[in-house]
Scaffold this motif. Sequence first.
Motif, PDB file in Angstrom:
ATOM      1  N   MET A   1      37.753  40.604  32.034  1.00  0.00           N
ATOM      2  CA  MET A   1      37.394  42.022  32.201  1.00  0.00           C
ATOM      3  C   MET A   1      36.081  42.299  31.475  1.00  0.00           C
ATOM      4  O   MET A   1      35.914  41.920  30.323  1.00  0.00           O
ATOM      5  CB  MET A   1      38.510  42.903  31.613  1.00  0.00           C
ATOM      6  CG  MET A   1      38.272  44.383  31.804  1.00  0.00           C
ATOM      7  SD  MET A   1      39.722  45.390  31.402  1.00  0.00           S
ATOM      8  CE  MET A   1      39.826  45.171  29.633  1.00  0.00           C
TER       9      MET A   1
ATOM     10  N   ALA B   1      43.428  45.402  31.088  1.00  0.00           N
ATOM     11  CA  ALA B   1      43.262  43.949  31.274  1.00  0.00           C
ATOM     12  C   ALA B   1      44.482  43.374  31.987  1.00  0.00           C
ATOM     13  O   ALA B   1      44.352  42.517  32.870  1.00  0.00           O
ATOM     14  CB  ALA B   1      43.052  43.275  29.922  1.00  0.00           C
TER      15      ALA B   1
ATOM     16  N   ASP C   1      38.502  45.582  36.792  1.00  0.00           N
ATOM     17  CA  ASP C   1      37.359  44.663  36.710  1.00  0.00           C
ATOM     18  C   ASP C   1      36.531  44.931  35.456  1.00  0.00           C
ATOM     19  O   ASP C   1      35.965  44.011  34.866  1.00  0.00           O
ATOM     20  CB  ASP C   1      36.463  44.828  37.945  1.00  0.00           C
ATOM     21  CG  ASP C   1      37.225  44.538  39.226  1.00  0.00           C
ATOM     22  OD1 ASP C   1      37.530  43.359  39.458  1.00  0.00           O
ATOM     23  OD2 ASP C   1      37.541  45.491  39.972  1.00  0.00           O
TER      24      ASP C   1
END
Length: 217
Positions: free
Chosen positions: A1, A175, A180
């Motif tokens: 992430m 996460a 993203d």
Amino acid sequence: MKFFVDTADVDAIRELADLGMADGVTTNPSLILKSGRDILEVTREIAEMISGPVSAEVVALEADAMIAEGRKLAKIAPNIAVKVPLTWDGLKTCRVLSDEGTMVNVTLCFSANQALLAAKAGATFISPFIGRLDDMNLDGMDLIRDIREIYDNYNFKTEILAASIRTVNHVTQCALTGADVMTAPSNVIKALASHPLTDKGLEQFMKDWAKTGQKIL
Ligand code: G3P
């Protein structure tokens, strides 16, 4: 992430960037106000410091004016992502700027349907606001989960940029859910390093080390 820093405070950004903890930056009109800086000047300074996307938000409400503002912001640097609100005019602006090759971050997203529209309008990023949903006694993370599923169902390339992140728990949940990107103020990012057992363990190590009477340097 990826970690974006949600601030227009250049010192805070620099500190995290030096550690490799700032993959990008997000700003908005409230953060520009807080910085006390001129939007064009501070955005340029941030975009020179950070190689990743730097979001700068338009303030017009009507598409033609939003597009003009977006083009001006995009000219600041190649890594500018123009931020537009999730309104019909914002979506029109998203389509035009995306087609011109400009990164667009569609912000103030509070529903899965809004996120679906942003993806179809070619958004680079969609910014669902977690903390503000939690403020209404909803679970902001449910929205991240729904958007993840929808985007994966149809292979949309728009990146989920979880915003309005206020706690370290929000970061963990983002996460786990597969956001993203998450954008948070620098104090939240720095708080990720803290744990009471780390502090307690370190205190004991220091006490025992002092008893050895040794030095490393
Ligand atoms: O990235 C959006 C963020 O700046 C909003 O955060 O805490 O004002 O809801 P907050």
